[in-house]
Scaffold this active site. Sequence first.
Site, mmCIF file in Angstrom:
data_model
loop_
_atom_site.group_PDB
_atom_site.id
_atom_site.type_symbol
_atom_site.label_atom_id
_atom_site.label_comp_id
_atom_site.label_asym_id
_atom_site.label_seq_id
_atom_site.Cartn_x
_atom_site.Cartn_y
_atom_site.Cartn_z
ATOM 1 N N SER A 148 2.873 -0.886 -6.017
ATOM 2 C CA SER A 148 2.051 -0.511 -4.886
ATOM 3 C C SER A 148 0.964 0.512 -5.193
ATOM 4 C CB SER A 148 2.940 0.063 -3.782
ATOM 5 O OG SER A 148 3.519 1.292 -4.206
ATOM 6 N N LYS B 226 -2.484 9.201 -5.170
ATOM 7 C CA LYS B 226 -2.094 8.090 -4.292
ATOM 8 C C LYS B 226 -2.062 8.617 -2.858
ATOM 9 C CE LYS B 226 1.556 4.569 -3.921
ATOM 10 N NZ LYS B 226 2.835 4.087 -4.463
ATOM 11 N N SER C 282 6.434 0.559 -8.776
ATOM 12 C CA SER C 282 5.055 0.759 -8.295
ATOM 13 C C SER C 282 4.146 1.583 -9.186
ATOM 14 C CB SER C 282 5.074 1.391 -6.912
ATOM 15 O OG SER C 282 5.331 0.400 -5.967
HETATM 16 N N1 GLN Z 1 7.380 -3.743 -5.316
HETATM 17 C C1 GLN Z 1 8.528 -3.016 -4.886
HETATM 18 C C2 GLN Z 1 8.649 -3.104 -3.392
HETATM 19 O O1 GLN Z 1 7.887 -3.764 -2.799
HETATM 20 C C3 GLN Z 1 8.429 -1.594 -5.352
HETATM 21 C C4 GLN Z 1 7.576 -0.730 -4.531
HETATM 22 C C5 GLN Z 1 7.495 0.674 -5.039
HETATM 23 O O2 GLN Z 1 7.914 0.965 -6.161
HETATM 24 N N2 GLN Z 1 7.003 1.550 -4.203
HETATM 25 O O3 GLN Z 1 9.506 -2.533 -2.811
#
Ligand code: GLN
Length: 475
Positions: free
Chosen positions: A159, A84, A183
């Site tokens: 994400s 990532k 994410s």
């Molecule tokens: N979808 C969640 C957010 O927008 C989690 C994001 C993540 O785990 N990095 O914060």
Amino acid sequence: MELNQLTIKQAQEGLRNKKFSSVELTRACLDQIKKTDKKINAFITVCEKEALESSKKADKLFNNLTIEQLSNDLPLLGIPIALKDLFSTKDIKTTAASKVLKNYVPVYDATVVKKLKDAGAIIIGKTNCDAWAHGSSGENSDFSPTKNPWDTEYVPGGSSSGSAAALAANMCLAATGTDTGGSIRLPASFCNVVGLKPTYGRVSRYGIIAMASSLDSIGHFTKTVEDSVLLLNVTSGKDQFDASTPGVDVKNYTKNLNAGVKDIKIGIPKEYITKGLDKNVQNRFEQALKEFEELGANVEEVSLPHTEYGIAVYYIIQPSEVSSNLARYDGIRFGSLRKNFGEEAKRRIMLGTYTLSAGYYEAYYKKAMQVRTLIKKDFDNAFKKVDAIITPVSPTPPWKLGEKIHNPLKMYLSDIFTVTANLAGIPALSVPIGFVQGLPVGMQILGPHFSEELLFRIGHLYEQVTDWHKQKPKL
Ligand code: GLN
């Protein structure tokens, strides 16, 4: 079978027995990227030159070392892995999918990257994601969204969108991710791959661009649970650069993988089976539970009564920590340009600054921290009754690109089943459980702190009696 379709386990065997070389395996992944990534947009940077150079070196080692030396010292030798684009990579651009860092080249490797390289892995490229890991769909990337390989009109989940999509499309053999509120698990379930969010602190956060430091967990995507074990064996452990990594023994996660689930008690939280849960997802989930019962597990209802506050608590604590972490991109360091912050990052910086400001701190941040403790206690109480908890990862199947992007609240609600594990710091493993109208669905297996070994055991057994995880998208 093409080489890029192999699991890590299969590739290890093939490489060690000289059925093919690491150069051939790496080339197969690079070719697949060239063939399919125009459609998917999973990568921000492809490290073709570096990957081929390292795979040549790997092949020399395969010729010079014994199988025993290889499995002890270089367990991932020659295996192409994607990272990532939040993981700092020495001399390779690391953008966090934000224009703020579009030209940032770190001078050091994140601990996990170093560990992967030391184990012999080949870094094939840096994957797309929501900018700063803020999002659930991948659409907040400043480098255009990643598409779901199962249907390019749909989101791959976020994400860590690019990592999950790249793996599902066989562009690599595994990929890393970060999970602050879901994410890793959400994209794993939307793309039909396995995703591990380890216990908070099990894997070092050093060198990974911070989102919300008390919630960030560093994990990975693999094609099977068995491969997930092979990666955690390498990445976990105490790190002198991350004080939140405890000295808790690192297990050899492979040891009890085949121990089965007879007499294991699995809890199903009644608060998750609500009106908001899509009927088709519920059906798939109930089917999976039946399979566990047939395997000899005891399935019983448990209660996590503070679940309904999860989203509210998460969306106070997380922006508070985001506003503090993003303050370092002040235009002075990292070649960063403040004006390049996107809508979502600005929203979170403002929210967090507000909830931490004098006068509001007690009403919002402090209260959220108190409820966080209650959410953690819910899990502690449940784990007195059951060994593990299983829930759907997402209340809905993947949605269409564009469907939620203009409605942040709706987007935030897709994290309803995932954020509580981060708030409590417990591990969770996402495993494919089938399809709804051609799109993948996943379950998550949750356990007490440092119970990864048990989660792997449960997930692995499920994979022995089902073949959902073997299904691949037609590209
Ligand atoms: N979808 C969640 C957010 O927008 C989690 C994001 C993540 O785990 N990095 O914060």
